[in-house]
Design a protein around this motif. Sequence first.
Motif, PDB file in Angstrom:
ATOM      1  N   PHE A  24     -25.437  -2.595  -6.319  1.00  0.00           N
ATOM      2  CA  PHE A  24     -24.215  -3.329  -6.004  1.00  0.00           C
ATOM      3  C   PHE A  24     -23.119  -2.348  -5.603  1.00  0.00           C
ATOM      4  O   PHE A  24     -22.894  -1.342  -6.273  1.00  0.00           O
ATOM      5  N   ASN A  25     -22.433  -2.637  -4.502  1.00  0.00           N
ATOM      6  CA  ASN A  25     -21.319  -1.816  -4.020  1.00  0.00           C
ATOM      7  C   ASN A  25     -20.108  -2.703  -3.764  1.00  0.00           C
ATOM      8  O   ASN A  25     -20.239  -3.787  -3.189  1.00  0.00           O
ATOM      9  N   LEU A  26     -18.949  -2.221  -4.163  1.00  0.00           N
ATOM     10  CA  LEU A  26     -17.697  -2.928  -3.918  1.00  0.00           C
ATOM     11  C   LEU A  26     -16.677  -1.906  -3.447  1.00  0.00           C
ATOM     12  O   LEU A  26     -16.539  -0.831  -4.030  1.00  0.00           O
ATOM     13  N   TYR A  27     -15.979  -2.264  -2.376  1.00  0.00           N
ATOM     14  CA  TYR A  27     -14.989  -1.381  -1.780  1.00  0.00           C
ATOM     15  C   TYR A  27     -13.786  -2.246  -1.428  1.00  0.00           C
ATOM     16  O   TYR A  27     -13.917  -3.237  -0.710  1.00  0.00           O
ATOM     17  N   ALA A  28     -12.627  -1.876  -1.955  1.00  0.00           N
ATOM     18  CA  ALA A  28     -11.408  -2.638  -1.659  1.00  0.00           C
ATOM     19  C   ALA A  28     -10.317  -1.654  -1.264  1.00  0.00           C
ATOM     20  O   ALA A  28     -10.174  -0.584  -1.865  1.00  0.00           O
ATOM     21  N   VAL A  29      -9.562  -2.013  -0.234  1.00  0.00           N
ATOM     22  CA  VAL A  29      -8.462  -1.154   0.213  1.00  0.00           C
ATOM     23  C   VAL A  29      -7.254  -2.027   0.581  1.00  0.00           C
ATOM     24  O   VAL A  29      -7.401  -3.095   1.166  1.00  0.00           O
ATOM     25  N   TYR A  30      -6.081  -1.548   0.176  1.00  0.00           N
ATOM     26  CA  TYR A  30      -4.824  -2.172   0.570  1.00  0.00           C
ATOM     27  C   TYR A  30      -4.034  -1.135   1.345  1.00  0.00           C
ATOM     28  O   TYR A  30      -3.868   0.002   0.886  1.00  0.00           O
ATOM     29  N   SER A  31      -3.558  -1.505   2.512  1.00  0.00           N
ATOM     30  CA  SER A  31      -2.777  -0.594   3.345  1.00  0.00           C
ATOM     31  C   SER A  31      -1.390  -1.181   3.561  1.00  0.00           C
ATOM     32  O   SER A  31      -1.252  -2.355   3.896  1.00  0.00           O
ATOM     33  N   LEU A  32      -0.404  -0.343   3.372  1.00  0.00           N
ATOM     34  CA  LEU A  32       0.983  -0.693   3.648  1.00  0.00           C
ATOM     35  C   LEU A  32       1.471   0.288   4.707  1.00  0.00           C
ATOM     36  O   LEU A  32       1.369   1.493   4.524  1.00  0.00           O
ATOM     37  N   SER A  33       1.955  -0.240   5.829  1.00  0.00           N
ATOM     38  CA  SER A  33       2.366   0.654   6.908  1.00  0.00           C
ATOM     39  C   SER A  33       3.570   0.098   7.646  1.00  0.00           C
ATOM     40  O   SER A  33       3.882  -1.088   7.566  1.00  0.00           O
ATOM     41  N   LYS A  34       4.216   1.004   8.378  1.00  0.00           N
ATOM     42  CA  LYS A  34       5.355   0.620   9.214  1.00  0.00           C
ATOM     43  C   LYS A  34       5.381   1.573  10.402  1.00  0.00           C
ATOM     44  O   LYS A  34       5.396   2.788  10.225  1.00  0.00           O
ATOM     45  N   VAL A  35       5.380   1.010  11.603  1.00  0.00           N
ATOM     46  CA  VAL A  35       5.401   1.807  12.829  1.00  0.00           C
ATOM     47  C   VAL A  35       6.586   1.348  13.668  1.00  0.00           C
ATOM     48  O   VAL A  35       6.779   0.149  13.862  1.00  0.00           O
ATOM     49  N   LYS A  36       7.363   2.301  14.150  1.00  0.00           N
ATOM     50  CA  LYS A  36       8.490   2.008  15.040  1.00  0.00           C
ATOM     51  C   LYS A  36       8.424   2.948  16.226  1.00  0.00           C
ATOM     52  O   LYS A  36       7.979   4.088  16.105  1.00  0.00           O
ATOM     53  N   ARG A  37       8.882   2.457  17.367  1.00  0.00           N
ATOM     54  CA  ARG A  37       8.988   3.275  18.583  1.00  0.00           C
ATOM     55  C   ARG A  37      10.398   3.171  19.141  1.00  0.00           C
ATOM     56  O   ARG A  37      11.074   2.165  18.967  1.00  0.00           O
ATOM     57  N   PHE A  38      10.773   4.238  19.854  1.00  0.00           N
ATOM     58  CA  PHE A  38      12.078   4.271  20.518  1.00  0.00           C
ATOM     59  C   PHE A  38      11.850   4.747  21.947  1.00  0.00           C
ATOM     60  O   PHE A  38      11.305   5.833  22.176  1.00  0.00           O
ATOM     61  N   TYR A  44      11.822  -0.556  18.604  1.00  0.00           N
ATOM     62  CA  TYR A  44      11.026  -1.773  18.446  1.00  0.00           C
ATOM     63  C   TYR A  44       9.753  -1.488  17.662  1.00  0.00           C
ATOM     64  O   TYR A  44       9.363  -0.340  17.471  1.00  0.00           O
ATOM     65  N   PHE A  45       9.112  -2.573  17.205  1.00  0.00           N
ATOM     66  CA  PHE A  45       7.824  -2.485  16.525  1.00  0.00           C
ATOM     67  C   PHE A  45       6.730  -2.677  17.572  1.00  0.00           C
ATOM     68  O   PHE A  45       6.718  -3.691  18.267  1.00  0.00           O
ATOM     69  N   PRO A  46       5.791  -1.745  17.710  1.00  0.00           N
ATOM     70  CA  PRO A  46       4.711  -1.918  18.691  1.00  0.00           C
ATOM     71  C   PRO A  46       3.760  -3.027  18.273  1.00  0.00           C
ATOM     72  O   PRO A  46       3.736  -3.441  17.112  1.00  0.00           O
ATOM     73  N   VAL A  47       2.954  -3.496  19.195  1.00  0.00           N
ATOM     74  CA  VAL A  47       2.094  -4.662  18.951  1.00  0.00           C
ATOM     75  C   VAL A  47       1.049  -4.432  17.869  1.00  0.00           C
ATOM     76  O   VAL A  47       0.501  -5.389  17.336  1.00  0.00           O
ATOM     77  N   PHE A  48       0.755  -3.192  17.518  1.00  0.00           N
ATOM     78  CA  PHE A  48      -0.246  -2.912  16.492  1.00  0.00           C
ATOM     79  C   PHE A  48       0.366  -2.665  15.109  1.00  0.00           C
ATOM     80  O   PHE A  48      -0.335  -2.275  14.182  1.00  0.00           O
ATOM     81  N   ASP A  49       1.665  -2.893  14.946  1.00  0.00           N
ATOM     82  CA  ASP A  49       2.327  -2.674  13.658  1.00  0.00           C
ATOM     83  C   ASP A  49       1.982  -3.810  12.707  1.00  0.00           C
ATOM     84  O   ASP A  49       2.510  -4.912  12.808  1.00  0.00           O
ATOM     85  N   ARG A  50       1.070  -3.547  11.794  1.00  0.00           N
ATOM     86  CA  ARG A  50       0.672  -4.531  10.778  1.00  0.00           C
ATOM     87  C   ARG A  50       1.133  -3.996   9.428  1.00  0.00           C
ATOM     88  O   ARG A  50       0.644  -2.978   8.970  1.00  0.00           O
ATOM     89  N   ARG A  51       2.078  -4.699   8.802  1.00  0.00           N
ATOM     90  CA  ARG A  51       2.661  -4.221   7.549  1.00  0.00           C
ATOM     91  C   ARG A  51       1.651  -4.174   6.407  1.00  0.00           C
ATOM     92  O   ARG A  51       1.545  -3.199   5.694  1.00  0.00           O
TER      93      ARG A  51
END
Length: 182
Positions: A24-38, A44-51
């Motif tokens: 049995f294998n279990l893998y869990a990940v939580y990602s918190l991110s913020k991307v901004k461009r100027f 602005y936030f680019p289209v791939f910015d997923r919080r």
Amino acid sequence: KDFIIETGTAQGIDFVIKYDYKAFNLYAVYSLSKVKRFDGINEYFPVFDRRHNINIVSSYSFGKNNSWETSLRWNFGSGFPYTQTAGFYEKNTFGGGNDITNNNGQLGILYGDYNAARLPTYHRLDLSIKKTYRFKERMGLEVGASVSNAYNRENMFYFDRVRFKRVNQLPILPSVNMAFFF
């Protein structure tokens, strides 16, 4: 300008939990991110910015020589940025001459602030099962079945501005597969 030089920042952190016990294998990940461009004018936030992004993946092997394997993957993601529609107008192209009294314009779209809104959240569950038949040490056949988006979640792909209609990603998608390896 022919080219725009952008600057930006990307910040994030991942939290990972991994658990293995026999088959049995279990893998869990939580990602918190913020991307901004100027771009020199606007930030602005680019289209791939997923919080927020969560992935939970598990698998279990069983049967003689662990030749059967089941797995599941659940994914959750907060909405991507997008630009809202502020309105519509008649866009005259003057293709038939300059007399606008005899020409119909095309539909023009007036956009809101660039990527200032967020699409709805996304989540889905994928399930699979496979059986491995070994003919030799490095030769065999895998036969499997899977279901993507098992609970048929209506995840938004994009919004058709002209037709004012939401377009969703794939619905529940069963599949079967076979792979010969050597």
